[in-house]
Design a protein around this motif. Structure first.
Motif, mmCIF file in Angstrom:
data_model
loop_
_atom_site.group_PDB
_atom_site.id
_atom_site.type_symbol
_atom_site.label_atom_id
_atom_site.label_comp_id
_atom_site.label_asym_id
_atom_site.label_seq_id
_atom_site.Cartn_x
_atom_site.Cartn_y
_atom_site.Cartn_z
ATOM 1 N N PHE A 635 0.656 -1.157 0.080
ATOM 2 C CA PHE A 635 -0.179 -0.019 0.024
ATOM 3 C C PHE A 635 0.724 1.169 0.066
ATOM 4 C CE2 PHE A 635 -2.181 3.633 2.331
ATOM 5 C CZ PHE A 635 -3.189 3.701 1.556
ATOM 6 N N LEU A 636 0.644 2.152 -1.068
ATOM 7 C CA LEU A 636 1.541 3.363 -1.073
ATOM 8 C C LEU A 636 0.823 4.633 -0.786
ATOM 9 C CD1 LEU A 636 3.230 2.565 -4.510
ATOM 10 C CD2 LEU A 636 4.151 2.038 -2.538
ATOM 11 N N ASP A 637 1.159 5.036 0.429
ATOM 12 C CA ASP A 637 0.568 6.284 0.698
ATOM 13 C C ASP A 637 1.254 7.749 0.106
ATOM 14 O OD1 ASP A 637 3.140 7.130 1.660
ATOM 15 O OD2 ASP A 637 2.621 6.652 4.149
ATOM 16 N N SER A 638 0.843 8.672 0.304
ATOM 17 C CA SER A 638 1.261 10.081 -0.184
ATOM 18 C C SER A 638 2.747 10.390 -0.616
ATOM 19 C CB SER A 638 0.603 11.136 0.222
ATOM 20 O OG SER A 638 0.974 11.525 1.534
ATOM 21 N N LYS A 639 3.499 9.643 0.404
ATOM 22 C CA LYS A 639 4.758 9.968 0.592
ATOM 23 C C LYS A 639 5.691 9.245 -0.643
ATOM 24 C CE LYS A 639 4.955 10.544 5.680
ATOM 25 N NZ LYS A 639 5.421 9.877 6.749
ATOM 26 N N ALA A 640 4.790 8.127 -1.164
ATOM 27 C CA ALA A 640 5.536 7.447 -2.137
ATOM 28 C C ALA A 640 5.367 8.195 -3.351
ATOM 29 C CB ALA A 640 5.056 6.071 -2.341
ATOM 30 N N GLN A 668 1.255 -2.808 -6.412
ATOM 31 C CA GLN A 668 1.239 -1.503 -5.517
ATOM 32 C C GLN A 668 -0.042 -0.985 -5.673
ATOM 33 O OE1 GLN A 668 4.505 0.588 -7.681
ATOM 34 N NE2 GLN A 668 5.988 0.065 -5.962
ATOM 35 N N ILE A 669 -0.551 -0.590 -4.510
ATOM 36 C CA ILE A 669 -1.873 -0.135 -4.385
ATOM 37 C C ILE A 669 -1.770 1.461 -3.954
ATOM 38 C CG2 ILE A 669 -4.086 -0.441 -3.159
ATOM 39 C CD1 ILE A 669 -2.931 -3.295 -2.673
ATOM 40 N N PRO A 670 -2.001 2.449 -4.950
ATOM 41 C CA PRO A 670 -1.566 3.566 -4.503
ATOM 42 C C PRO A 670 -2.753 4.186 -3.705
ATOM 43 C CG PRO A 670 -1.510 3.103 -6.825
ATOM 44 C CD PRO A 670 -2.259 1.979 -6.510
ATOM 45 N N HIS A 671 -2.591 5.015 -2.756
ATOM 46 C CA HIS A 671 -3.540 5.498 -1.797
ATOM 47 C C HIS A 671 -4.725 6.392 -2.619
ATOM 48 C CE1 HIS A 671 -2.580 9.967 -2.118
ATOM 49 N NE2 HIS A 671 -1.496 9.422 -2.699
ATOM 50 N N PHE A 672 -4.581 6.871 -3.841
ATOM 51 C CA PHE A 672 -5.477 7.798 -4.498
ATOM 52 C C PHE A 672 -6.414 6.806 -5.362
ATOM 53 C CE2 PHE A 672 -1.290 7.819 -6.825
ATOM 54 C CZ PHE A 672 -1.685 7.252 -7.946
ATOM 55 N N GLU A 673 -6.017 5.472 -5.308
ATOM 56 C CA GLU A 673 -6.875 4.567 -5.979
ATOM 57 C C GLU A 673 -7.672 4.061 -4.902
ATOM 58 O OE1 GLU A 673 -5.036 1.730 -8.496
ATOM 59 O OE2 GLU A 673 -4.154 3.061 -9.895
ATOM 60 N N TRP A 674 -7.162 3.577 -4.015
ATOM 61 C CA TRP A 674 -7.785 2.837 -2.694
ATOM 62 C C TRP A 674 -8.945 3.661 -2.181
ATOM 63 C CZ3 TRP A 674 -8.481 -2.039 -1.698
ATOM 64 C CH2 TRP A 674 -9.147 -2.361 -0.594
ATOM 65 N N ASN A 675 -8.706 5.104 -2.074
ATOM 66 C CA ASN A 675 -9.606 5.885 -1.548
ATOM 67 C C ASN A 675 -10.618 6.685 -2.542
ATOM 68 O OD1 ASN A 675 -8.482 5.366 1.071
ATOM 69 N ND2 ASN A 675 -6.778 7.058 0.621
ATOM 70 N N SER A 676 -10.562 6.266 -3.722
ATOM 71 C CA SER A 676 -11.195 7.000 -4.868
ATOM 72 C C SER A 676 -12.781 6.692 -4.580
ATOM 73 C CB SER A 676 -10.682 6.554 -6.269
ATOM 74 O OG SER A 676 -11.019 5.179 -6.364
#
Length: 699
Positions: A635-640, A668-676
């Motif tokens: 899981f990739l948060d905004s810092k990635a 890789q699961i970007p935060h902006f996809e997971w929280n979309s």
């Protein structure tokens, strides 16, 4: 002067009209009301000026900047004045006769007038200071180190030498701390000695309550004698050391507010406001707010940033009370935003802009002015040259803002003007490309030019700088053999270890991590170099302490993975790979894409030893059945990602590359996809994970 009278009495009588005493000329300088009068005196007396008079001329010129509403314009005016060259040449000729304090003070002021590090005068002053380094007292040494930091020479051999000297002083102070009866800890400490001890305690992260109390008592006794910038240091130090005595903070607050009510200097007001905002009760009255409002239009970006950061602290401390004061603070913040944008829009000199951007950081700047700053840099892009390219690169690195045109311009300037760039600056120039995971359009020519230029300096460059440089290049998949053979050499590593003894613990740890990461990258990506992996013990010491915890998104992903894979036995969390990459989740699919549960039928391959049993972290070293694949989910948060676009940054891209070399299929699961909005329901997220793992969605 007495010797001169004895030896040359005739000359003394004949030329008695010449002002051999420095007093009359200094008195004349004191009477000057503007820089033109000072320069006129310099021109008329240039043949007889002493080293002290040269220093005094610099001091007077720097004092005049307090009266100026536009500091940048004043600095430019002074630096470009015809007689400034005369002062420049006089300084060069008088340098050998200057005492230590005068020498470093002149260096300090020349830098404030935006004289670049490559200027012959600055280089000569630094070289002369280096020759005298061992005899500098702590005040001169501190000022000289700030001059080096101004030139971004954080990892130079000279800074390492200063660290060695400071360490010896700190050791003395530490010995004092451990003894109960010490003269230095008595009331005989001067105001400046107490300030130095406080700074040393802050550096050492001292937790000796007795010593803190003793120093606080001395500080309280001398508090009325400190300047605003020293009061800021005292406030910051006491807060950092968790000092709680109310009496001292009340006195500090009274002094800071009294200074604030009378000051008209933007930089001083910014310092005072910053100190007030750090106090246990950081509220500001109407007079203070009015002072900020009055001075805001005349502030540079650094001062505006300091003021805004302080106002944000007040708003956060008062968030429970939306009263009239908080409303005024919000309006004040809006005005600071306005003046910041206005200053950037009017800026037409890139070198002066770089001076203001040197220390800018924090949430306010990133949220309010970053876009406008990048737009200004684009507008002034044609002014980028060998003088300012390192400063701009450092700014880009700090902001995490990816502008491909800006980075391409940096690369182009370096390729064209490399011979004029200081070798110490190359690491800072390459850093944004590494951090932001960007290859310039002239990739091979850019990196090749940098490495070729550094080749003749490899034996003399600072070891810590070379480690950071090697790591940056490895992140960009660039592995120059001569640089790597220099670093992974017993003599080099021994020299580096010696230097690490004299740096602060945070830098020591950071260097060791970067060396480990570089070692890992070379082993995985350049096995032909036959550089051994020697960081097992270091990694075990670090990761055995790291139990690890999952954030909300990771916990949710874990629950859903156990659901779609068939239970908790089919998912591993906090897994360490060979070479100690840590991944969030691991699962294994057989050749028919069926999840395989972890159990005793998997045997360890023996690649790596086990981590301490108390840790939840596990090291992967398992052989797989034919046709099976190992999957790493992250899981990739905004810092990635870069701040402005969803572009993967260097460290995350390198980790993905390494995991693939180790045989993983990486998800890789970007935060902006997971929280979309598209994944706003549990069913949608289940389908998303199923599709990523199995390559199919639930119909």
């Amino acid at each position: 002067m007495l010797r001169l009278r004895a030896i040359c009495p005739f000359s003394w009588r004949v030329f008695k009209f010449r002002p051999f005493s420095c007093e009359p000329l200094i008195s004349q300088m004191n009477k000057c009301t503007d820089e033109e009068q000072v320069f006129d005196l310099i021109e008329k007396n240039k043949a007889i000026l002493s080293e002290k008079q040269v220093e005094y001329a610099f001091n007077i010129l720097w004092q005049f900047r307090k009266r100026k509403t536009n500091l940048l314009k004043y600095v430019e005016c002074i630096r470009d004045h015809p007689q400034f060259l005369t002062l420049h040449n006089l300084t060069t000729s008088k340098m050998k006769f200057m005492n230590d304090g005068t020498l470093v003070n002149v260096l300090y002021i020349t830098q404030r007038f935006a004289i670049e590090a490559c200027d012959p005068l600055v280089e000569a002053l630094v070289a002369e200071a280096w020759r005298r380094l061992e005899r500098f007292d702590i005040n001169v040494l501190s000022k000289f180190s700030s001059c080096l930091a101004h030139q971004h020479l954080y990892f130079s051999p000279l800074m390492g030498k200063i660290a060695d000297i400071v360490k010896r002083n700190l050791d003395t102070i530490q010995d004092l701390r451990l003894k109960s009866a010490i003269l230095l800890m008595s009331d005989e400490l001067t105001s400046q000695q107490a300030l130095q001890v406080l700074g040393a305690m802050e550096e050492m992260e001292s937790r000796s309550s007795r010593l803190i109390e003793k120093i606080a008592s001395v500080l309280l006794k001398h508090l009325d004698n400190y300047k605003p910038v020293e009061l800021l240091k005292i406030t910051r130090g006491l807060v950092f050391l968790h000092f709680h005595r109310k009496e001292l903070f009340v006195k500090l607050r009274e002094l800071l507010l009294s200074y604030l009510k009378t000051s008209v200097i933007p930089s001083e007001i910014s310092i005072l406001v910053c100190a007030i905002s750090m106090l246990p009760s950081p509220h500001l009255d109407e007079v203070g707010i009015s002072q900020i409002e009055a001075v805001s239009p005349h502030c540079d970006l650094s001062d505006l940033n300091g003021l805004a950061t302080s106002v944000l602290r007040w708003i956060q401390s008062d968030h429970m009370y939306l009263d009239s004061t908080t409303v005024k603070q919000l309006k004040l913040l809006q005005r600071l935003d306005h003046y910041g944008h206005q200053r950037l829009q009017k800026c037409n000199n890139l070198n002066l802009l770089c001076q203001e951007l040197k220390s800018l950081k924090g949430d306010w700047f990133a949220e309010s002015l970053l876009e406008e700053t990048v737009a200004t840099l684009h507008r002034l892009m044609d002014e980028i040259n060998y003088i300012n390219v390192a400063g701009i690169a450092s700014f880009v690195s700090r902001t995490n803002y990816l502008s491909t045109s800006l980075l391409d311009k940096i690369a182009s300037v370096v390729v064209q003007q490399i011979e004029k760039i200081h070798p110490f600056a190359i690491s800072a120039i390459i850093l944004p490309f590494s951090t932001l995971n960007y290859d310039p359009s002239q990739r091979d020519k850019f990196f090749g030019t940098c490495i070729q230029y550094l080749h003749s300096y490899l034996s003399i460059l600072d070891p810590l700088m070379l480690v950071f440089l090697g790591f940056s290049l490895a992140t960009l998949e660039y592995f120059p053999e001569d640089l790597l053979k220099t670093i992974f050499n017993i003599k080099f590593l021994a020299k580096m270890d010696s230097q690490l003894e004299f740096v602060c613990s945070s830098l020591n740890t950071r260097v060791q991590f970067r060396l480990m990461e570089l070692n890992r990258a070379v082993c995985l990506e350049c096995p032909e170099y036959q550089i051994p992996w020697f960081h097992d013990r270091f990694c075990q010491q670090q990761y055995s302490k790291d139990i690890g915890s999952m954030n909300g998104a990771q916990q949710e992903i874990y629950k859903m993975l156990t659901e779609i894979l068939g239970g908790i036995n089919c998912v591993k969390t906090s897994v360490l790979t060979p070479y100690y990459h840590k991944i969030d989740f691991e699962c294994i699919l057989d050749k028919r894409k069926k999840p395989l549960p972890y159990g005793s039928h998997f045997r360890t391959s023996g690649i790596l030893p086990e981590v301490h049993r108390e840790s939840n972290t596990q090291i992967v070293g398992l052989s797989l059945p034919p046709g099976a694949e190992r999957i790493a989910l992250e899981f990739l948060d905004s810092k990635a990602f870069c701040r402005n676009i969803p572009h993967l940054k260097g460290k995350s891209a390198t980790k993905k590359r390494h995991l693939e070399i180790l045989g993983y299929r990486v998800i890789q699961i970007p935060h902006f996809e997971w929280n979309s909005m598209a994944l706003s329901t549990k069913g949608a997220r289940i389908d998303y994970l199923r599709d990523r793992v199995f390559g199919e969605s639930k119909s």
